[in-house]
Design a protein around this motif. Structure first.
Motif, mmCIF file in Angstrom:
data_model
loop_
_atom_site.group_PDB
_atom_site.id
_atom_site.type_symbol
_atom_site.label_atom_id
_atom_site.label_comp_id
_atom_site.label_asym_id
_atom_site.label_seq_id
_atom_site.Cartn_x
_atom_site.Cartn_y
_atom_site.Cartn_z
ATOM 1 N N LYS A 131 0.849 -1.207 0.000
ATOM 2 C CA LYS A 131 0.000 0.000 0.000
ATOM 3 C C LYS A 131 0.884 1.256 0.000
ATOM 4 C CE LYS A 131 -4.061 1.956 0.531
ATOM 5 N NZ LYS A 131 -4.935 1.911 -0.607
ATOM 6 N N GLU A 132 1.925 1.201 0.847
ATOM 7 C CA GLU A 132 2.850 2.326 0.974
ATOM 8 C C GLU A 132 3.504 2.628 -0.394
ATOM 9 O OE1 GLU A 132 5.215 1.475 4.537
ATOM 10 O OE2 GLU A 132 6.935 2.278 3.451
ATOM 11 N N LYS A 133 3.955 1.565 -1.063
ATOM 12 C CA LYS A 133 4.612 1.743 -2.365
ATOM 13 C C LYS A 133 3.638 2.272 -3.409
ATOM 14 C CE LYS A 133 8.429 -1.381 -1.598
ATOM 15 N NZ LYS A 133 8.656 -2.793 -1.314
ATOM 16 N N GLU A 134 2.398 1.781 -3.341
ATOM 17 C CA GLU A 134 1.389 2.216 -4.317
ATOM 18 C C GLU A 134 1.136 3.725 -4.153
ATOM 19 O OE1 GLU A 134 -2.369 0.043 -3.945
ATOM 20 O OE2 GLU A 134 -3.368 1.877 -4.667
ATOM 21 N N LEU A 135 0.971 4.176 -2.903
ATOM 22 C CA LEU A 135 0.692 5.595 -2.680
ATOM 23 C C LEU A 135 1.882 6.450 -3.108
ATOM 24 C CD1 LEU A 135 -1.151 5.416 0.764
ATOM 25 C CD2 LEU A 135 -2.170 5.861 -1.467
ATOM 26 N N LYS A 136 3.094 5.947 -2.827
ATOM 27 C CA LYS A 136 4.288 6.711 -3.217
ATOM 28 C C LYS A 136 4.349 6.836 -4.732
ATOM 29 C CE LYS A 136 7.279 6.010 0.753
ATOM 30 N NZ LYS A 136 8.174 5.043 1.390
ATOM 31 N N SER A 137 3.983 5.750 -5.426
ATOM 32 C CA SER A 137 4.057 5.787 -6.895
ATOM 33 C C SER A 137 3.029 6.768 -7.473
ATOM 34 C CB SER A 137 3.860 4.389 -7.494
ATOM 35 O OG SER A 137 2.497 4.042 -7.403
ATOM 36 N N ASP A 161 3.066 11.931 -0.608
ATOM 37 C CA ASP A 161 4.190 12.018 0.318
ATOM 38 C C ASP A 161 3.888 11.161 1.566
ATOM 39 O OD1 ASP A 161 6.266 12.918 1.980
ATOM 40 O OD2 ASP A 161 5.150 14.736 2.535
ATOM 41 N N VAL A 162 4.092 9.861 1.430
ATOM 42 C CA VAL A 162 3.785 8.942 2.537
ATOM 43 C C VAL A 162 5.018 8.789 3.420
ATOM 44 C CG1 VAL A 162 3.017 6.601 3.133
ATOM 45 C CG2 VAL A 162 2.361 7.596 0.961
ATOM 46 N N VAL A 163 4.805 8.801 4.734
ATOM 47 C CA VAL A 163 5.897 8.418 5.627
ATOM 48 C C VAL A 163 5.673 6.949 5.956
ATOM 49 C CG1 VAL A 163 7.056 8.784 7.822
ATOM 50 C CG2 VAL A 163 6.146 10.736 6.568
ATOM 51 N N GLY A 164 6.616 6.117 5.541
ATOM 52 C CA GLY A 164 6.426 4.675 5.656
ATOM 53 C C GLY A 164 7.089 4.089 6.890
ATOM 54 N N PHE A 165 6.244 3.668 7.844
ATOM 55 C CA PHE A 165 6.756 2.927 9.005
ATOM 56 C C PHE A 165 6.340 1.453 8.882
ATOM 57 C CE2 PHE A 165 6.229 7.124 11.362
ATOM 58 C CZ PHE A 165 7.586 7.356 11.525
ATOM 59 N N GLY A 166 5.970 1.061 7.656
ATOM 60 C CA GLY A 166 5.397 -0.267 7.482
ATOM 61 C C GLY A 166 6.434 -1.354 7.321
ATOM 62 N N ALA A 167 7.221 -1.207 6.268
ATOM 63 C CA ALA A 167 8.099 -2.298 5.849
ATOM 64 C C ALA A 167 9.124 -2.686 6.896
ATOM 65 C CB ALA A 167 8.827 -1.888 4.580
ATOM 66 N N GLY A 168 9.173 -3.971 7.185
ATOM 67 C CA GLY A 168 10.195 -4.466 8.108
ATOM 68 C C GLY A 168 11.431 -4.863 7.342
ATOM 69 N N LYS A 220 9.386 13.499 11.124
ATOM 70 C CA LYS A 220 8.216 13.956 10.356
ATOM 71 C C LYS A 220 7.002 13.048 10.602
ATOM 72 C CE LYS A 220 7.306 14.526 5.387
ATOM 73 N NZ LYS A 220 7.994 14.664 4.105
ATOM 74 N N GLY A 221 7.243 11.751 10.596
ATOM 75 C CA GLY A 221 6.145 10.788 10.763
ATOM 76 C C GLY A 221 5.495 10.878 12.127
ATOM 77 N N ILE A 222 6.322 10.999 13.168
ATOM 78 C CA ILE A 222 5.734 11.067 14.522
ATOM 79 C C ILE A 222 4.978 12.391 14.691
ATOM 80 C CG2 ILE A 222 6.164 10.991 17.023
ATOM 81 C CD1 ILE A 222 6.753 8.304 15.752
ATOM 82 N N GLU A 223 5.490 13.437 14.091
ATOM 83 C CA GLU A 223 4.777 14.716 14.153
ATOM 84 C C GLU A 223 3.379 14.565 13.520
ATOM 85 O OE1 GLU A 223 5.694 17.401 15.889
ATOM 86 O OE2 GLU A 223 3.677 18.100 15.304
ATOM 87 N N ARG A 224 3.340 13.850 12.406
ATOM 88 C CA ARG A 224 2.033 13.631 11.751
ATOM 89 C C ARG A 224 1.120 12.767 12.627
ATOM 90 N NH1 ARG A 224 3.015 12.262 5.375
ATOM 91 N NH2 ARG A 224 4.222 14.106 4.835
ATOM 92 N N ILE A 225 1.713 11.776 13.276
ATOM 93 C CA ILE A 225 0.886 10.921 14.157
ATOM 94 C C ILE A 225 0.307 11.764 15.300
ATOM 95 C CG2 ILE A 225 0.941 8.956 15.771
ATOM 96 C CD1 ILE A 225 2.941 7.588 13.878
ATOM 97 N N ARG A 226 1.127 12.696 15.824
ATOM 98 C CA ARG A 226 0.624 13.578 16.903
ATOM 99 C C ARG A 226 -0.569 14.388 16.411
ATOM 100 N NH1 ARG A 226 6.320 15.634 17.813
ATOM 101 N NH2 ARG A 226 7.189 14.104 19.223
ATOM 102 N N THR A 227 -0.462 14.893 15.185
ATOM 103 C CA THR A 227 -1.569 15.682 14.629
ATOM 104 C C THR A 227 -2.827 14.811 14.545
ATOM 105 O OG1 THR A 227 0.055 16.846 13.317
ATOM 106 C CG2 THR A 227 -2.244 17.135 12.654
ATOM 107 N N ALA A 228 -2.655 13.579 14.039
ATOM 108 C CA ALA A 228 -3.801 12.668 13.920
ATOM 109 C C ALA A 228 -4.399 12.392 15.309
ATOM 110 C CB ALA A 228 -3.354 11.362 13.272
ATOM 111 N N CYS A 229 -3.518 12.182 16.283
ATOM 112 C CA CYS A 229 -3.982 11.842 17.627
ATOM 113 C C CYS A 229 -4.765 13.006 18.243
ATOM 114 C CB CYS A 229 -2.803 11.457 18.520
ATOM 115 S SG CYS A 229 -2.137 9.844 18.084
#
Ligand code: PMP
Ligand code: GLU
Length: 395
Positions: free
Chosen positions: A23-29, A33-40, A382-391
């Motif tokens: 999903k992350e790759k699809e949105l990036k393509s 501007d996705v911040v990806g914390f998905g892929a291990g 950047k990603g955690i800042e966005r999570i704070r906004t969502a929260c």
């Protein structure tokens, strides 16, 4: 047409981790501007000497089948790592090389589990364990570990789930998703349980080189008395940033088990890719300084993400000892009523803030989401800042 699918396929859940990565790759393509914390998976390029070894192998014309269980040279390289790292000695017929550690585990469960055999799995667990046990017609028996105990298993609780059908104790330290490294005293008690109840131990040690705070690591097979009952699974994906090469392996003195798992592989994939095997030889036998360099970077990122999470109202995390995941507690945000489980939370983060993370549900906890910190410091901030906004929106 009725019943197009087998019962097995119909009830199988797809891998949640791979689904998020896709999903992350699809949105990036799509330019989002996705911040990806998905892929291990490590975000580093595979070290140069490993890539060169793959190229040289192709140029030598090594493009044919190899022995099913891996080329002898690679088995020797695996044996050398076990000896150097853990003073464990194995023979070539005690090693099976497969297409990733995931494939090693799959072959292994098919080889040793069936007909309702029970496999003890400690929660939170890697998403593929229960599914693989189900596919082998075994029964996953989940033992909870608790956040307030830093996700450290309680051996008494493990023992309470053991019965005559219990065949395997599955361990994964450092763990995906919690990052916990089981303390020696706990490992000793688990070893005593394995002995007392005559259990086979499958020890998934794929994150053995990603351990922080100067803590030392020992293979479970190197614990006193454990070598003959432990099947160790490891691979090159995480340690050498080689996820796409698909090379994993298992080691066991139970040659019968190794032979059965090899036979299963012989009837399904045959050997792992020859070029990838040559690259793995270079990884395992070549200079190991890149491994330490990457480990240090992961440790810095771990410190950063933990600090950022702790500075976020309502979020909490148990500091991981190893691997590259933060298993973040999001329960306080269910109170607002807008989201009520981990999938809804992950969906909300992705849709409103373009942050990709894996819901905790498939790891065995609806109160968490998993953030992979195999990404740059800049993106972590950047990603955690966005999570704070969502929260904040969730109240
Ligand atoms: N075990 C665990 C705990 C994992 O997180 C992974 C993730 N890739 C694997 C095994 C399998 O790794 P691979 O198949 O890439 O070797
Ligand atoms: N193991 C990694 C993860 O947990 C890679 C994806 C997978 O194989 O599950 O994200």
């Amino acid at each position: 047409m009725k019943n197009l699918l087998s019962k097995r396929a119909a009830s199988l859940k797809p891998s949640a981790t791979l689904a998020i990565s896709a999903k992350e790759k699809e949105l990036k393509s799509q330019g989002i501007d996705v911040v990806g914390f998905g892929a291990g998976e490590p975000d580093f390029p595979t070290p140069g000497h490993i890539r060169e070894a793959a190229k040289r192998s192709l140029d030598r014309g090594e493009t044919f089948y190899t022995p099913v269980g891996g080329a002898l040279e690679l088995k020797k390289a695996v044996i050398r790592r076990f000896k150097e790292d853990y003073n464990l000695e194995y023979k070539p017929d005690e090693i099976l090389v497969s297409c990733g550690a995931k494939h090693s585990l799959y072959n292994l469960f098919q080889a040793v589990v069936g007909n309702g055999d029970e496999v003890i799995i400690l929660a939170p667990y890697w998403v593929s364990y229960p599914e693989m046990v189900d596919l082998a017609e075994g029964v996953p028996v989940i033992v909870q570990t608790r956040e307030e105990n830093r996700w450290i298993p309680d051996p008494d609780e493990v023992e309470s789930k053991i019965n005559p059908r219990t065949k395997v104790l599955l361990l994964n330290s450092p763990s995906n998703p919690s990052g916990v490294l089981y303390p020696t005293r706990v490992l000793e008690r688990l070893a005593a349980l394995a002995e007392k109840h005559d259990l086979l131990v499958i020890s998934d040690e794929i994150y053995d080189k990603l351990v922080y705070d100067g803590q030392s690591y020992t293979s479970f097979a190197a614990m006193p008395g454990m070598k003959n009952r432990t099947i160790v699974v490891n691979g090159v994906s995480k340690t050498y940033a080689m996820t796409g090469f698909r090379i994993g392996y298992l080691a066991s003195t139970q040659a019968e088990v190794v032979k059965a798992a090899t036979n299963i592989q012989s009837q399904s994939t045959s050997n792992p890719t020859s070029t990838a095997q040559a690259a793995a030889v270079a990884a395992l036998t070549g200079p190991q300084d890149e491994v330490e360099r990457m480990r240090q970077i992961f440790e810095k990122r771990r410190d950063l993400i933990v600090r950022e999470i702790e500075n976020s109202e309502g979020l909490s995390v148990v500091k991981p000892d190893g691997a590259f995941y933060a298993f973040v507690n999001i329960r306080p945000f269910y109170r607002g009523g807008k989201v009520s489980d981990s999938s809804e939370m992950a969906k909300f983060l992705l849709e409103t803030q373009h942050v990709a993370c894996v819901p905790g549900g498939p790891f065995g906890s609806e109160d968490h989401v998993r953030l992979s910190f195999a990404t740059s410091e800049e993106l972590i901030i950047k990603g955690i800042e966005r999570i704070r906004t969502a929260c904040r929106e969730l109240g």
